[in-house]
Design a protein around this motif. Structure first.
Motif, PDB file in Angstrom:
ATOM      1  N   ASN A  20       0.992  -1.356  -0.029  1.00 32.40           N
ATOM      2  CA  ASN A  20      -0.005   0.356  -0.046  1.00 32.40           C
ATOM      3  C   ASN A  20       0.790   1.235   0.132  1.00 32.40           C
ATOM      4  O   ASN A  20       0.513   2.149  -0.675  1.00 32.40           O
ATOM      5  CB  ASN A  20      -1.087  -0.032   1.336  1.00 32.40           C
ATOM      6  N   VAL A  21       2.029   1.321   0.676  1.00 34.45           N
ATOM      7  CA  VAL A  21       2.806   2.416   0.890  1.00 34.45           C
ATOM      8  C   VAL A  21       3.529   2.588  -0.308  1.00 34.45           C
ATOM      9  O   VAL A  21       3.717   3.672  -0.896  1.00 34.45           O
ATOM     10  CB  VAL A  21       4.031   2.235   1.772  1.00 34.45           C
ATOM     11  N   PHE A  42       2.582   1.802  -3.408  1.00 35.28           N
ATOM     12  CA  PHE A  42       1.317   2.238  -4.335  1.00 35.28           C
ATOM     13  C   PHE A  42       1.139   3.646  -4.275  1.00 35.28           C
ATOM     14  O   PHE A  42       1.093   4.361  -5.214  1.00 35.28           O
ATOM     15  CB  PHE A  42       0.153   1.494  -4.188  1.00 35.28           C
ATOM     16  N   ARG A  43       1.173   4.187  -2.983  1.00 35.51           N
ATOM     17  CA  ARG A  43       0.817   5.588  -2.741  1.00 35.51           C
ATOM     18  C   ARG A  43       2.127   6.386  -3.303  1.00 35.51           C
ATOM     19  O   ARG A  43       1.761   7.463  -3.685  1.00 35.51           O
ATOM     20  CB  ARG A  43       0.881   5.668  -1.261  1.00 35.51           C
ATOM     21  N   LEU A  44       3.242   5.744  -3.066  1.00 33.67           N
ATOM     22  CA  LEU A  44       4.660   6.741  -3.438  1.00 33.67           C
ATOM     23  C   LEU A  44       4.628   6.819  -5.008  1.00 33.67           C
ATOM     24  O   LEU A  44       4.924   7.655  -5.461  1.00 33.67           O
ATOM     25  CB  LEU A  44       5.905   5.988  -3.009  1.00 33.67           C
ATOM     26  N   PHE A  89       1.992   6.573  -6.895  1.00 33.91           N
ATOM     27  CA  PHE A  89       1.053   7.361  -7.566  1.00 33.91           C
ATOM     28  C   PHE A  89       1.410   8.896  -7.177  1.00 33.91           C
ATOM     29  O   PHE A  89       1.134   9.633  -8.102  1.00 33.91           O
ATOM     30  CB  PHE A  89      -0.303   7.318  -6.503  1.00 33.91           C
ATOM     31  N   LEU A  90       2.098   9.174  -6.281  1.00 36.92           N
ATOM     32  CA  LEU A  90       2.673  10.635  -5.929  1.00 36.92           C
ATOM     33  C   LEU A  90       3.668  10.762  -6.983  1.00 36.92           C
ATOM     34  O   LEU A  90       3.484  12.055  -7.474  1.00 36.92           O
ATOM     35  CB  LEU A  90       3.040  10.807  -4.489  1.00 36.92           C
TER      36      LEU A  90
END
Length: 302
Positions: free
Chosen positions: A3-4, A6-8, A10-11
């Motif tokens: 999840n982490v 994926f967020r990075l 995405f950013l």
């Protein structure tokens, strides 16, 4: 963990997208809005930056409402606008007095109408060591440079919100981006004005008022007489007209933050990647600042 990651990712993709948008803006000039017959209200229009902004809006065909505490210089600005073929209305207003702001605002609405472009330009600067500043100097600095923005917006924003159109301009300073010695009260007031404009912009977006824009202007030192001995080895002192033209252009293109000169936008972006001590050192090398100019009984205003 996934999840982490994926967020990075995405950013990272989001950052690339917005960088591409910025590059696109550089090569694709924004559409400029028409301000003919628009009512534009400018505070501190008696001289300096405010005067030049008023003259430029007058040249563009706007109906210019100018406020200043100095009647003679304010009237002179109005007369020059009229001589150039424009329309101008002069009002005396003390921005340190909320009752005066309310009374003058009511008069403007009755006699002319609601302004849909508000330029909070009026400013004051003392310039001296913090411990030598009197309470009256500090309070007056915040009353004009910061608090007056609250009162003018409370007066003129309702019409903008009702019609979902309008523009609020904040004349801040590069001192709002980087605090300066002997300008502790001034820098603080401009930091606050910058924060005011940023928070207001987000509030307007949250309320769905996408037709009401904000523009914050951050110039380097300007030759308005406020600062007697400005220092900048890396650049030069700006003229009020330069800042005014950049301000009006920012309004016409709905630009959120206007840096004057424009190179400061690039420098501010770069500064985010460098250690704070390095930024302080480079600022010292450039010699940006002022000499103490404290005068116990004199207030210097735009």
């Amino acid at each position: 963990m996934l999840n982490v990651i994926f967020r990075l990712l995405f950013l990272f993709v989001l950052a690339i997208y917005f960088y591409i948008l910025e590059i696109f803006k550089l090569f694709s000039p924004a559409k400029r809005k028409d301000v003919r017959n628009e009512i534009v209200l400018i505070t501190g229009a008696g001289h300096g930056i405010g005067r030049e902004i008023a003259l430029e809006f007058g040249r563009l065909g706007a109906r210019v409402v100018i406020w200043d505490i100095n009647k003679s210089t304010n009237d002179a600005t109005a007369e020059e606008i009229k001589r150039n073929g424009g329309t101008a209305y002069s009002y005396v207003c003390d921005l340190t007095k909320t009752d005066d702001i309310r009374t003058t605002a009511d008069k403007v609405r009755r006699e002319i109408g609601d302004p849909y472009i508000l330029v909070n330009n009026a400013g004051i600067l003392t310039g001296g060591e913090l411990l030598k500043l009197k309470e009256a100097h500090i309070r007056r600095t915040f009353e004009i440079n910061t608090l007056s923005h609250f009162w003018t917006c409370q007066e003129f924003m309702p019409a903008m919100l009702k019609d979902n159109r309008g523009h609020i301009v904040t004349i801040a300073s590069m001192s709002a981006m980087s605090g300066t010695a002997y300008l502790v009260d001034y820098s603080s007031s401009k930091y606050a004005a910058l924060g005011f404009a940023e928070a207001l912009n987000e509030e307007l977006r949250t309320m769905g008022k996408t037709g009401v824009y904000t523009t914050t202007v951050c110039p380097m030192f300007v030759d308005t007489g406020l600062v007697k001995q400005p220092k900048d080895r890396a650049g030069r002192i700006l003229t009020p007209k330069e800042v005014a033209l950049s301000t009006v252009d920012g309004v016409l293109t709905n630009e959120e933050i206007v840096y004057v000169p424009k190179r400061m936008k690039f420098q501010m972006t770069l500064s985010g990647f460098f250690p704070r001590d390095m930024i302080k050192y480079t600022k010292k090398l450039s010699g940006v600042g002022i000499e103490p100019q404290y005068e116990p009984t004199t207030f210097k205003t735009d």
